[in-house]
Design a protein around this motif. Structure first.
Motif, PDB file in Angstrom:
ATOM      1  N   LYS A 408       0.804  -1.220   0.000  1.00 10.27           N
ATOM      2  CA  LYS A 408       0.000   0.000   0.000  1.00 10.27           C
ATOM      3  C   LYS A 408       0.840   1.275   0.000  1.00 10.27           C
ATOM      4  N   LYS A 409       2.069   1.197   0.551  1.00 11.52           N
ATOM      5  CA  LYS A 409       2.796   2.447   0.766  1.00 11.52           C
ATOM      6  C   LYS A 409       4.196   2.497   0.166  1.00 11.52           C
ATOM      7  N   LYS A 410       4.756   1.382  -0.238  1.00  9.58           N
ATOM      8  CA  LYS A 410       6.141   1.390  -0.693  1.00  9.58           C
ATOM      9  C   LYS A 410       6.210   1.684  -2.195  1.00  9.58           C
ATOM     10  N   TYR A 411       6.757   2.853  -2.496  1.00  6.30           N
ATOM     11  CA  TYR A 411       6.895   3.285  -3.880  1.00  6.30           C
ATOM     12  C   TYR A 411       8.357   3.183  -4.332  1.00  6.30           C
ATOM     13  N   PHE A 412       8.523   2.889  -5.611  1.00  2.00           N
ATOM     14  CA  PHE A 412       9.834   2.868  -6.267  1.00  2.00           C
ATOM     15  C   PHE A 412       9.694   3.556  -7.613  1.00  2.00           C
ATOM     16  N   LEU A 413      10.793   4.094  -8.099  1.00  2.00           N
ATOM     17  CA  LEU A 413      10.747   4.817  -9.356  1.00  2.00           C
ATOM     18  C   LEU A 413      11.798   4.264 -10.305  1.00  2.00           C
TER      19      LEU A 413
END
Length: 417
Positions: A408-413
């Protein structure tokens, strides 16, 4: 409430050279006052913003602020807060910094009702003989050695160049007093000795009756005792090219309940009744973060304009809902500048290869397959469950980015090169 009383209520005054005299002067006339800005960096930061906010308060009350960009003193080096000698910048870098900072200051104060000057214009005209004869004679060495900024450097060493800085800053105040009727200098608490030198020089050159004053702002500490104004990524810059308005907004929005009211007093132009009401909301409903939101809105609007507030809140809302597909490429760059990232080629890439590249997102393809099948992976806002899916970077964000979310909260780019 007079402006000095208001500043005291806000906790914005550390020292004054003559509070009673300054208060009396402000009762009789509108004055000109100044702050010096060091152009050895590309941008001013929120530490600089505290004295500049005081100048803005004076401007709002009908007084005339003057900003002195240290084109001359910056070439010499201020020993304040430095453990060693400053590395001098090449002239072209220095000139570019002056241009950038001038643009930032104009955004804060508008085009009318204030003035930006460069102390290079008068300091560069001094020759050594006139400097020593007209000014050097008026500065006793024993007094100069006791100034905090000098005394703290005596053990490790200080050059004659930086030792003379306090004389040059005093000449600034004297020049502005004489040519532009500037009667008040505002600066950080570490500048009190230099500011006092300026007041003393004016009294010696003009006469003891000359109405010249100094005011310093306190060093701003958070409730845990650490210095305010630093983030994990470094200084909080005012230049949007160095720190996006979204990140600037988030810095203030993320302040603690114990610090937020103090920051509202120092950094915003809200009146005491409004701030007292926000303090009540912090006590009664801290989960609503009404004070933090107002702080972020007010400071971001002051520094970057109301449109930047709208943009920051739009990005925040999109991230909250997870609908990142609605972001623009520019918004992605602002919102995800600090998340873990990888670099990928512009061509299509299997989702398993994307997730396991550099072991950043998934440690193995087995774990990647599991997370995909369990619906834990979203690419550009769309949930992906097909382990054989292929990702095309050209599909979104002008082909520059791929946003991966795990859980739900871990973003990667993924940045496309």
């Amino acid at each position: 409430m007079g402006i000095i009383e208001d500043l005291k209520w806000r906790g914005s005054i550390n020292q004054t050279t003559d509070e009673a005299g300054l208060t009396d002067l402000l009762k009789t006339k509108k004055i000109s006052l100044y702050v010096g800005v060091d152009p050895t960096a590309k941008s001013i930061h929120i530490g600089n913003l505290i004295p500049l906010t005081i100048l803005k308060r004076f401007q709002n009350a009908g007084h005339r602020p003057v900003i002195v960009i240290g084109g001359g003193t910056g070439m010499i080096g201020d020993p304040s807060g430095k453990a060693t000698e400053r590395q001098l910048l090449p002239p072209d870098v220095f000139d570019e910094n002056v241009k950038r900072i001038t643009k930032q200051l104009t955004r804060l104060f508008g085009k009318d009702g204030f003035e930006i000057v460069n102390n290079y214009d008068w300091l560069s005209k001094l020759n050594l003989i006139s400097f020593l004869r007209d000014f050097g004679k008026l500065f006793p060495i024993n007094v100069m050695l006791k100034r905090d900024v000098v005394a703290s450097r005596l053990e490790v060493g200080i050059s004659f160049t930086e030792f003379t800085y306090q004389i040059l800053q005093a000449i600034d105040f004297y020049t502005l007093y004489k040519e532009k009727d500037v009667q008040l200098q505002v600066g950080g608490s570490d500048q009190y000795g230099n500011i006092s030198s300026g007041v003393e020089l004016i009294h010696k050159m003009v006469g003891p009756e000359a109405k010249a004053f100094g005011l310093t702002v306190p060093l701003l500490l958070k409730s845990d005792g650490t210095k305010f104004g630093k983030s994990a990524g470094g200084a909080i810059w005012l230049d949007p090219d160095l720190l996006s308005p979204y990140e600037f907004y988030q810095f203030f929005y993320n302040q603690s309940d114990t610090d937020v009211i103090k920051l509202l007093k120092i950094f915003t132009f809200l009146n005491p009744d409004e701030i007292d009401q926000l303090a009540k909301q912090v006590a009664e409903a801290p989960e609503e973060r009404a004070a933090q939101k107002r702080l972020a809105q007010e400071v971001t609007a002051f520094v970057h304009g109301p449109e930047a507030v709208q943009e920051a809140e739009k990005i925040s809302q999109i991230l909250f809902t997870g609908e990142v597909q609605n972001l623009t490429g520019k918004q992605v760059a602002a919102a995800f500048s600090s998340v873990p990232s990888i670099t990928i080629d512009s061509g299509e890439i299997p989702v398993l290869d994307l997730l396991t590249q550099d072991n950043l997102i998934e440690k193995s393809k087995r774990q990647a397959r599991e997370d995909l099948k369990n619906g834990a992976i979203s690419i550009n806002g769309q949930k992906i469950t097909d382990v054989d899916a292929v990702v095309n970077p050209a599909d979104k964000f002008e082909g520059h980015f791929v946003i991966i979310r795990r859980g739900k909260k871990k973003y990667f780019l993924a940045k496309v090169h």
